[in-house]
Design a protein around this motif. Structure first.
Motif, PDB file in Angstrom:
ATOM      1  N   GLU A  94       0.913  -0.906   0.310  1.00 57.41           N
ATOM      2  CA  GLU A  94       0.099  -0.080  -0.242  1.00 57.41           C
ATOM      3  C   GLU A  94       0.935   1.197   0.223  1.00 57.41           C
ATOM      4  OE1 GLU A  94      -3.269   0.196   3.184  1.00 57.41           O
ATOM      5  OE2 GLU A  94      -3.193  -1.349   3.043  1.00 57.41           O
ATOM      6  N   LEU A  95       1.916   1.274   0.672  1.00 55.85           N
ATOM      7  CA  LEU A  95       2.805   2.028   0.944  1.00 55.85           C
ATOM      8  C   LEU A  95       4.315   3.225  -0.035  1.00 55.85           C
ATOM      9  CD1 LEU A  95       3.700   4.815   3.023  1.00 55.85           C
ATOM     10  CD2 LEU A  95       5.708   2.226   3.194  1.00 55.85           C
ATOM     11  N   ARG A  96       3.787   1.638  -1.354  1.00 56.09           N
ATOM     12  CA  ARG A  96       4.613   1.812  -2.382  1.00 56.09           C
ATOM     13  C   ARG A  96       3.454   2.629  -3.523  1.00 56.09           C
ATOM     14  NH1 ARG A  96       5.112  -3.195  -4.477  1.00 56.09           N
ATOM     15  NH2 ARG A  96       5.920  -2.293  -5.935  1.00 56.09           N
ATOM     16  N   LYS A  97       2.076   2.293  -3.064  1.00 53.44           N
ATOM     17  CA  LYS A  97       1.325   2.675  -4.178  1.00 53.44           C
ATOM     18  C   LYS A  97       1.065   4.264  -4.069  1.00 53.44           C
ATOM     19  CE  LYS A  97      -1.909  -0.378  -5.796  1.00 53.44           C
ATOM     20  NZ  LYS A  97      -3.030  -0.932  -4.800  1.00 53.44           N
ATOM     21  N   LYS A  98       1.183   4.571  -2.643  1.00 52.65           N
ATOM     22  CA  LYS A  98       1.281   5.792  -2.797  1.00 52.65           C
ATOM     23  C   LYS A  98       1.958   6.747  -2.395  1.00 52.65           C
ATOM     24  CE  LYS A  98      -1.963   4.713   1.668  1.00 52.65           C
ATOM     25  NZ  LYS A  98      -2.123   4.649   3.105  1.00 52.65           N
ATOM     26  N   THR A 108      14.531   3.659 -16.685  1.00 50.71           N
ATOM     27  CA  THR A 108      14.119   2.417 -16.978  1.00 50.71           C
ATOM     28  C   THR A 108      13.616   1.523 -15.578  1.00 50.71           C
ATOM     29  OG1 THR A 108      15.114   1.931 -18.352  1.00 50.71           O
ATOM     30  CG2 THR A 108      13.744   2.853 -19.757  1.00 50.71           C
ATOM     31  N   LEU A 109      14.888   1.194 -15.304  1.00 52.91           N
ATOM     32  CA  LEU A 109      14.639   0.453 -13.429  1.00 52.91           C
ATOM     33  C   LEU A 109      13.720   0.273 -12.804  1.00 52.91           C
ATOM     34  CD1 LEU A 109      15.700  -1.655 -12.286  1.00 52.91           C
ATOM     35  CD2 LEU A 109      16.835  -0.382 -10.658  1.00 52.91           C
ATOM     36  N   ALA A 110      12.813   1.419 -12.116  1.00 55.31           N
ATOM     37  CA  ALA A 110      11.808   1.123 -11.450  1.00 55.31           C
ATOM     38  C   ALA A 110      10.305   0.939 -12.543  1.00 55.31           C
ATOM     39  CB  ALA A 110      11.188   2.223 -10.996  1.00 55.31           C
ATOM     40  N   LYS A 111       9.941   1.382 -13.618  1.00 50.08           N
ATOM     41  CA  LYS A 111       9.535   1.349 -14.352  1.00 50.08           C
ATOM     42  C   LYS A 111       9.685  -0.568 -14.404  1.00 50.08           C
ATOM     43  CE  LYS A 111       6.133   3.202 -17.371  1.00 50.08           C
ATOM     44  NZ  LYS A 111       4.806   4.194 -16.852  1.00 50.08           N
ATOM     45  N   GLU A 112      10.553  -1.130 -15.542  1.00 49.77           N
ATOM     46  CA  GLU A 112      10.571  -2.524 -15.401  1.00 49.77           C
ATOM     47  C   GLU A 112       9.874  -2.992 -14.839  1.00 49.77           C
ATOM     48  OE1 GLU A 112      14.121  -1.804 -18.994  1.00 49.77           O
ATOM     49  OE2 GLU A 112      14.359  -2.569 -16.741  1.00 49.77           O
ATOM     50  N   LEU A 113      10.252  -3.341 -13.636  1.00 48.83           N
ATOM     51  CA  LEU A 113       9.846  -3.633 -11.927  1.00 48.83           C
ATOM     52  C   LEU A 113       8.336  -3.722 -11.919  1.00 48.83           C
ATOM     53  CD1 LEU A 113      12.823  -2.775  -9.517  1.00 48.83           C
ATOM     54  CD2 LEU A 113      12.641  -4.555 -10.866  1.00 48.83           C
ATOM     55  N   LEU A 114       7.809  -2.147 -12.083  1.00 48.11           N
ATOM     56  CA  LEU A 114       6.663  -1.890 -11.465  1.00 48.11           C
ATOM     57  C   LEU A 114       5.499  -3.071 -12.515  1.00 48.11           C
ATOM     58  CD1 LEU A 114       5.980   1.615 -10.411  1.00 48.11           C
ATOM     59  CD2 LEU A 114       5.252  -0.487  -9.433  1.00 48.11           C
ATOM     60  N   ALA A 115       5.916  -2.994 -14.412  1.00 45.26           N
ATOM     61  CA  ALA A 115       5.730  -3.335 -15.232  1.00 45.26           C
ATOM     62  C   ALA A 115       5.134  -4.979 -14.866  1.00 45.26           C
ATOM     63  CB  ALA A 115       6.311  -3.117 -16.813  1.00 45.26           C
ATOM     64  N   LYS A 116       6.365  -5.946 -13.869  1.00 52.85           N
ATOM     65  CA  LYS A 116       6.018  -7.391 -13.864  1.00 52.85           C
ATOM     66  C   LYS A 116       4.973  -7.653 -13.083  1.00 52.85           C
ATOM     67  CE  LYS A 116      10.922  -7.788 -13.737  1.00 52.85           C
ATOM     68  NZ  LYS A 116      12.386  -8.583 -13.185  1.00 52.85           N
ATOM     69  N   ALA A 130      15.939   6.473  -2.918  1.00 51.84           N
ATOM     70  CA  ALA A 130      16.449   6.573  -3.946  1.00 51.84           C
ATOM     71  C   ALA A 130      15.112   5.146  -4.702  1.00 51.84           C
ATOM     72  CB  ALA A 130      16.882   7.224  -5.200  1.00 51.84           C
ATOM     73  N   GLY A 131      15.319   4.041  -4.224  1.00 52.20           N
ATOM     74  CA  GLY A 131      14.758   2.858  -4.067  1.00 52.20           C
ATOM     75  C   GLY A 131      13.153   2.847  -4.020  1.00 52.20           C
ATOM     76  N   GLN A 132      12.857   3.321  -2.897  1.00 60.46           N
ATOM     77  CA  GLN A 132      11.986   3.306  -2.086  1.00 60.46           C
ATOM     78  C   GLN A 132      10.693   4.607  -2.516  1.00 60.46           C
ATOM     79  OE1 GLN A 132      12.886   4.584   2.235  1.00 60.46           O
ATOM     80  NE2 GLN A 132      12.743   2.832   2.968  1.00 60.46           N
ATOM     81  N   VAL A 133      11.315   5.660  -3.600  1.00 59.08           N
ATOM     82  CA  VAL A 133      10.123   6.534  -3.816  1.00 59.08           C
ATOM     83  C   VAL A 133       9.741   6.677  -4.937  1.00 59.08           C
ATOM     84  CG1 VAL A 133      11.138   8.621  -2.774  1.00 59.08           C
ATOM     85  CG2 VAL A 133      11.952   8.629  -4.561  1.00 59.08           C
ATOM     86  N   LEU A 134      10.687   5.354  -5.908  1.00 58.01           N
ATOM     87  CA  LEU A 134      10.529   4.864  -6.689  1.00 58.01           C
ATOM     88  C   LEU A 134       9.228   3.298  -6.856  1.00 58.01           C
ATOM     89  CD1 LEU A 134      13.542   5.481  -8.615  1.00 58.01           C
ATOM     90  CD2 LEU A 134      12.022   6.333  -9.387  1.00 58.01           C
ATOM     91  N   GLY A 135       8.832   3.233  -5.414  1.00 51.90           N
ATOM     92  CA  GLY A 135       7.871   2.229  -5.403  1.00 51.90           C
ATOM     93  C   GLY A 135       8.573   1.081  -5.715  1.00 51.90           C
ATOM     94  N   MET A 136      10.149   0.754  -5.169  1.00 50.10           N
ATOM     95  CA  MET A 136       9.896  -0.649  -4.964  1.00 50.10           C
ATOM     96  C   MET A 136      10.400  -1.370  -3.907  1.00 50.10           C
ATOM     97  SD  MET A 136      14.029  -0.204  -7.166  1.00 50.10           S
ATOM     98  CE  MET A 136      14.563   0.940  -8.061  1.00 50.10           C
TER      99      MET A 136
END
Lengths: 261, 218
Positions: free
Chosen positions: A80-84, A108-116, B122-128
């Motif tokens: 939940e926290l991640r989504k917020k 691109t890294l974070a977007k790729e991880l989210l896309a999974k 940085a990883g946290q704010v990127l939603g990892m």
């Protein structure tokens, strides 16, 4: 309606009150600058918005949705926290690029991880990754870094690194982009290229909160300015008015010290 | 004579290598575990671990080996290590694993704490997620930090295996020394040195290779 509403935020570290009764709102497409001396609570406020600190009181709402309410002690689960968090983007003073990835990979890294987590990820994997890659290139192009995409952070200047960090934050299309003193770690001659990029984002109506020590920049780019001192908002209002005709004595003192350098 | 010596030294090298590999195999994961314990937010565990590391690093490995090999026999009345060469090697590996895990734990801890907090944020704010941050962001930076001090420890370990001689395990140094005792010749001692040099030389090249592989970022 305001895209962001912050009400009565309180934060203390031990016995030190870092933020007291901080409230403000921000309209979509507007830029807000937060000014004030070191230790005034500006950075802590940004960190609260990004959930890097948990406020001790108050609420934070984005687009009418309450993301944080201290009264309801929502110790949200990690997911939940991640989504917020994704409502906000964050650009740090010290960039914090990932050193083992190229500029493009950083974006691109974070977007790729989210896309999974997308349900159709498996069936459209190559298509999705190609899309993300294209988007990343576009962002770096927009930052004027088209010939630096395959460089690693240590091969880039501070100004270039900060522009990659801005692209990285933009890649997740946050509702509100936060900057924590984005030029304070840069040599004066590199400050300009970063400020120019932020100015362009403002012209494109990106909703932004910028903690900065660049007063002229704050006046020209921001729509609204908040002056903080000792953990409280001393004055807030139209950017030009706060800088050029401050109402509060403390604001005036701060600005005088600044212009005298 | 040369071939007799070579054969003996090769046999000693086998034991040395066995101690070396088994120690690494167990001490690396155990060191990571001890490292995490020493960073625990639960104070009793943290302090207990710190005392353990202090004792193990603060006393000679040779003394630890003697206690571990002879102690149980004297306290319990029977030798838990089985007689013969196998038992000696097992006792040596146990002593070495405990000792090296403590040294490794400090290195791992330094590696983990050396990655700036900003990387995690940085990883946290990127939603990892937490595990994405560990595996995709911090792990490789940690490994890079850990390789140079680790190469030091690993090279030291090669030579520390000679300590097993104190409980009469037939490792490389013992093998070379036995010819001096039995035949009164000293050249096998130098020949023994060459074996160590080649062993360490190969490891040095290996670590250079790893460091070069990780040289693409800072």
């Amino acid at each position: 309606m305001a895209i962001l509403e912050v009400n009565h935020i309180e934060k203390h570290f031990g016995n030190t009150e870092v933020l007291q009764d901080v409230s403000f709102s921000l309209e979509e497409g507007k830029a807000l600058a937060i000014i004030g001396s070191s230790g005034s609570g500006k950075t802590t406020l940004l960190r609260c918005l990004n959930f890097l600190e948990v406020p001790d009181g108050g609420t934070i709402s984005v687009k009418g949705e309450v993301l944080f309410d201290a009264a309801r002690a929502n110790k949200g689960r990690d997911a939940e926290l991640r989504k917020k968090r994704l409502h906000f983007g964050m650009v740090f003073q010290a960039f914090h690029l990932f050193p083992q990835y190229t500029a493009l990979q950083n974006v691109t890294l974070a977007k790729e991880l989210l896309a999974k987590e997308q349900p159709d990820y498996k069936s459209r994997k190559n298509e999705i990754l190609a899309e993300i890659n294209e988007q990343g290139k576009d962002l770096l192009l927009q930052m004027g870094l088209e010939d630096r995409m395959e460089h690693y952070p240590h091969q880039l200047s501070g100004g270039q690194q900060q522009r990659v960090a801005i692209a990285r934050a933009l890649a997740l299309k946050p509702d509100i982009l936060c900057f924590d003193e984005p030029t304070s770690a840069l040599d004066p001659e590199l400050t300009g290229e970063v400020l120019r990029v932020i100015r362009e984002l403002a012209e494109q109506k990106t909703t932004m909160i910028i903690v900065t020590h660049e007063m002229a920049f704050a006046r020209d780019v921001a729509d609204q300015i908040i002056f903080m001192d000792g953990g409280v908002i001393v004055e807030q209002g139209d950017a030009r008015q706060v800088i050029e005709a401050p109402r509060e004595e403390r604001t005036r003192q701060f600005l005088t010290r600044y212009t005298q350098g | 004579m040369f071939w007799t010596v070579t054969k003996s030294l090769l046999s000693g090298l086998g034991t040395t290598f066995e101690i070396f590999i088994l120690t690494l195999l167990f001490a690396l994961p155990l060191g990571l575990l001890v490292g995490f314990c020493s960073m625990s937010k639960w104070k009793p565990l943290k302090y207990l671990t710190e005392v353990l590391v202090w004792i193990v690093r603060g006393t000679p490995l040779m003394l630890q080996l003697i206690i571990i090999f002879y102690g149980p026999g004297l306290w319990l009345g029977h030798n838990i290590w089985n007689g013969g060469e196998k038992g000696r090697i097992t006792a040596t590996v146990v002593a070495f694993v405990i000792n090296y895990a403590c040294y490794f734990s400090v290195i791992f801890r330094g590696g983990i704490e050396g990655v700036p907090v900003g990387q995690r944020e940085a990883g946290q704010v990127l939603g990892m997620t937490k595990s994405q941050i560990f595996f995709k962001v911090t792990l490789l930076q940690m490994i890079k930090r850990v390789v140079p001090p680790m190469s030091n420890e690993v090279i030291t370990l090669v030579k520390d295996t000679a300590i097993a001689r104190i409980i009469a395990a037939y490792e490389l140094t013992f093998a070379g020394y036995s010819f001096m005792k039995s035949a009164g010749i000293t050249w096998p001692l130098f020949y023994t040195g060459v074996f160590y040099l080649i062993f360490v030389g190969i490891l040095t090249l290996l670590f250079h290779f790893i460091e070069r592989k990780l040289d693409y970022f800072r």
